[in-house]
Design a protein around this motif. Structure first.
Motif, PDB file in Angstrom:
ATOM      1  N   VAL A 106      33.112  42.826  49.341  1.00 44.96           N
ATOM      2  CA  VAL A 106      34.518  42.768  48.933  1.00 44.96           C
ATOM      3  C   VAL A 106      34.884  41.429  48.308  1.00 44.96           C
ATOM      4  CG1 VAL A 106      35.177  44.449  50.681  1.00 44.96           C
ATOM      5  CG2 VAL A 106      35.368  42.020  51.210  1.00 44.96           C
ATOM      6  N   SER A 107      34.111  40.384  48.595  1.00 46.29           N
ATOM      7  CA  SER A 107      34.444  39.075  48.035  1.00 46.29           C
ATOM      8  C   SER A 107      33.813  38.830  46.668  1.00 46.29           C
ATOM      9  CB  SER A 107      34.015  37.962  49.001  1.00 46.29           C
ATOM     10  OG  SER A 107      32.610  37.987  49.218  1.00 46.29           O
ATOM     11  N   THR A 108      32.832  39.622  46.285  1.00 50.54           N
ATOM     12  CA  THR A 108      32.183  39.441  44.991  1.00 50.54           C
ATOM     13  C   THR A 108      33.169  39.696  43.861  1.00 50.54           C
ATOM     14  OG1 THR A 108      30.025  40.076  45.872  1.00 50.54           O
ATOM     15  CG2 THR A 108      30.332  40.246  43.491  1.00 50.54           C
ATOM     16  N   GLY A 109      33.315  38.715  43.000  1.00 47.81           N
ATOM     17  CA  GLY A 109      34.195  38.863  41.849  1.00 47.81           C
ATOM     18  C   GLY A 109      35.665  38.629  42.129  1.00 47.81           C
ATOM     19  N   LEU A 110      36.025  38.347  43.367  1.00 48.05           N
ATOM     20  CA  LEU A 110      37.431  38.098  43.684  1.00 48.05           C
ATOM     21  C   LEU A 110      37.838  36.734  43.124  1.00 48.05           C
ATOM     22  CD1 LEU A 110      39.998  39.014  45.248  1.00 48.05           C
ATOM     23  CD2 LEU A 110      39.093  37.734  47.218  1.00 48.05           C
ATOM     24  N   PRO A 111      38.867  36.690  42.237  1.00 44.34           N
ATOM     25  CA  PRO A 111      39.239  35.408  41.651  1.00 44.34           C
ATOM     26  C   PRO A 111      39.922  34.493  42.667  1.00 44.34           C
ATOM     27  CG  PRO A 111      40.751  37.120  40.926  1.00 44.34           C
ATOM     28  CD  PRO A 111      39.668  37.808  41.699  1.00 44.34           C
ATOM     29  N   ARG A 112      39.691  33.227  42.511  1.00 48.54           N
ATOM     30  CA  ARG A 112      40.350  32.231  43.363  1.00 48.54           C
ATOM     31  C   ARG A 112      41.841  32.190  43.031  1.00 48.54           C
ATOM     32  NH1 ARG A 112      39.512  27.664  46.483  1.00 48.54           N
ATOM     33  NH2 ARG A 112      40.766  25.822  46.009  1.00 48.54           N
ATOM     34  N   ALA A 113      42.661  32.150  44.046  1.00 45.36           N
ATOM     35  CA  ALA A 113      44.108  32.111  43.837  1.00 45.36           C
ATOM     36  C   ALA A 113      44.532  30.754  43.302  1.00 45.36           C
ATOM     37  CB  ALA A 113      44.832  32.388  45.142  1.00 45.36           C
ATOM     38  N   PRO A 114      45.363  30.718  42.254  1.00 43.34           N
ATOM     39  CA  PRO A 114      45.941  29.445  41.832  1.00 43.34           C
ATOM     40  C   PRO A 114      46.804  28.856  42.945  1.00 43.34           C
ATOM     41  CG  PRO A 114      46.293  31.147  40.172  1.00 43.34           C
ATOM     42  CD  PRO A 114      45.792  31.841  41.404  1.00 43.34           C
ATOM     43  N   ALA A 115      46.926  27.560  42.958  1.00 44.00           N
ATOM     44  CA  ALA A 115      47.789  26.901  43.931  1.00 44.00           C
ATOM     45  C   ALA A 115      49.224  27.383  43.771  1.00 44.00           C
ATOM     46  CB  ALA A 115      47.732  25.385  43.745  1.00 44.00           C
ATOM     47  N   CYS A 116      49.863  27.661  44.883  1.00 37.26           N
ATOM     48  CA  CYS A 116      51.304  27.938  44.882  1.00 37.26           C
ATOM     49  C   CYS A 116      51.980  26.759  45.550  1.00 37.26           C
ATOM     50  CB  CYS A 116      51.611  29.245  45.605  1.00 37.26           C
ATOM     51  SG  CYS A 116      53.357  29.686  45.541  1.00 37.26           S
ATOM     52  N   LEU A 133      52.602  49.076  47.700  1.00 34.92           N
ATOM     53  CA  LEU A 133      52.078  48.812  46.359  1.00 34.92           C
ATOM     54  C   LEU A 133      50.605  48.415  46.488  1.00 34.92           C
ATOM     55  CD1 LEU A 133      52.345  48.374  43.327  1.00 34.92           C
ATOM     56  CD2 LEU A 133      53.362  46.137  43.792  1.00 34.92           C
ATOM     57  N   PRO A 134      49.671  49.346  46.295  1.00 37.11           N
ATOM     58  CA  PRO A 134      48.248  48.984  46.341  1.00 37.11           C
ATOM     59  C   PRO A 134      47.889  48.097  45.148  1.00 37.11           C
ATOM     60  CG  PRO A 134      48.570  51.373  46.534  1.00 37.11           C
ATOM     61  CD  PRO A 134      49.857  50.793  46.061  1.00 37.11           C
ATOM     62  N   LEU A 135      47.226  46.988  45.423  1.00 36.63           N
ATOM     63  CA  LEU A 135      46.848  46.044  44.370  1.00 36.63           C
ATOM     64  C   LEU A 135      45.346  45.777  44.473  1.00 36.63           C
ATOM     65  CD1 LEU A 135      49.874  43.584  44.598  1.00 36.63           C
ATOM     66  CD2 LEU A 135      49.428  45.243  42.774  1.00 36.63           C
ATOM     67  N   GLY A 136      44.558  46.742  43.995  1.00 37.05           N
ATOM     68  CA  GLY A 136      43.109  46.577  44.091  1.00 37.05           C
ATOM     69  C   GLY A 136      42.653  46.721  45.530  1.00 37.05           C
ATOM     70  N   ILE A 137      42.090  45.666  46.084  1.00 35.95           N
ATOM     71  CA  ILE A 137      41.519  45.764  47.426  1.00 35.95           C
ATOM     72  C   ILE A 137      42.533  45.508  48.535  1.00 35.95           C
ATOM     73  CG2 ILE A 137      39.238  45.131  46.575  1.00 35.95           C
ATOM     74  CD1 ILE A 137      39.649  42.389  47.868  1.00 35.95           C
TER      75      ILE A 137
END
Length: 229
Positions: A116-126, A13-17
């Motif tokens: 590749v890191s430009t615009g990558l949203p920070r992951a919410p805490a799990c 399942l490709p999910l963007g990058i």
């Protein structure tokens, strides 16, 4: 949605990058990685295309703590409270109890990392993430393999009966071959982990970035290079 079967029961399942993988077995579905934040609807769509429900996800395995792999873990966990597991050293980072170590970038990696890191949203805490040990049963015959180096707690997932390795970012595909993944916290340990994976004699390698390599993948791992070193 570009979901595709790699081997019977395993779907890419490709999910963007980055890539996620759906391992379908008698006990339900093991989801390996969750893509960036906001990917949960795409994962649900892929499940539906396979005739599955969100609640069929019985376990989420996170190969490492980077935002492009754990970004939707909390959202998927909320579907049915499936256990979320990761390597012990990465769990506090995924839970947002502390920051993780930054990658030690080579000169060849700096421009790529910035892109590749430009615009990558920070992951919410799990907050539900819990540690899993090397050799642990991940469901449906899947086994956890500790591969520290890309991050301290990086994991791979071995499907020995299917001859498959899901490598996270320890390995990347490049122009049809396999290479050491870039952006490592400890490059030497990452290289040693790649050699460990090569010794498992897999026929198919499913990397965190790029396309799966099928047929003689163990030889491709043994021939892997470090193009960014």
């Amino acid at each position: 949605m570009g979901v595709s079967e790699v081997v019977p029961g395993l779907h890419l399942l490709p999910l963007g990058i980055s890539n996620a993988y759906l391992w379908r077995h008698d006990g339900g579905v093991t989801l390996v990685d969750t893509g960036p934040a906001g990917s949960a609807p795409a994962i649900a769509e892929a499940l539906g295309a396979l005739g599955l429900r969100r609640e069929d996800v019985r376990r989420v395995v996170l190969t490492h703590f980077h935002d492009d792999h754990v970004g939707s873990a909390a959202a998927v966990r909320a579907w049915g409270r499936a256990p979320v597991v990761a390597g012990a050293a990465d769990v506090p980072v995924i839970r947002r109890d502390r920051p993780g170590p930054e990658p030690v970038l080579t000169p060849a990696e700096r421009a790529l990392h910035a892109r590749v890191s430009t615009g990558l949203p920070r992951a919410p805490a799990c907050r539900a993430a819990t540690p899993v040990a090397d050799g642990a049963d991940l469901g449906g015959g899947a086994v956890a393999v500790a591969v520290p180096g890309h991050t301290p707690g990086s994991l791979a997932v071995h499907l020995p009966a299917a001859g498959v390795l899901i490598t996270g970012d320890t390995v990347a595909e490049h122009e049809g071959g396999l290479v050491l993944g870039p952006f490592n916290a400890d490059r030497g340990r990452a290289w040693d982990s790649l050699q460990r994976l090569a010794g498992l004699e897999a026929d198919v390698v499913c990397p965190g970035h790029g396309q799966p390599v099928a047929g003689g993948a163990a030889a491709a791992l043994r021939a892997a290079t470090d193009p960014f070193g």
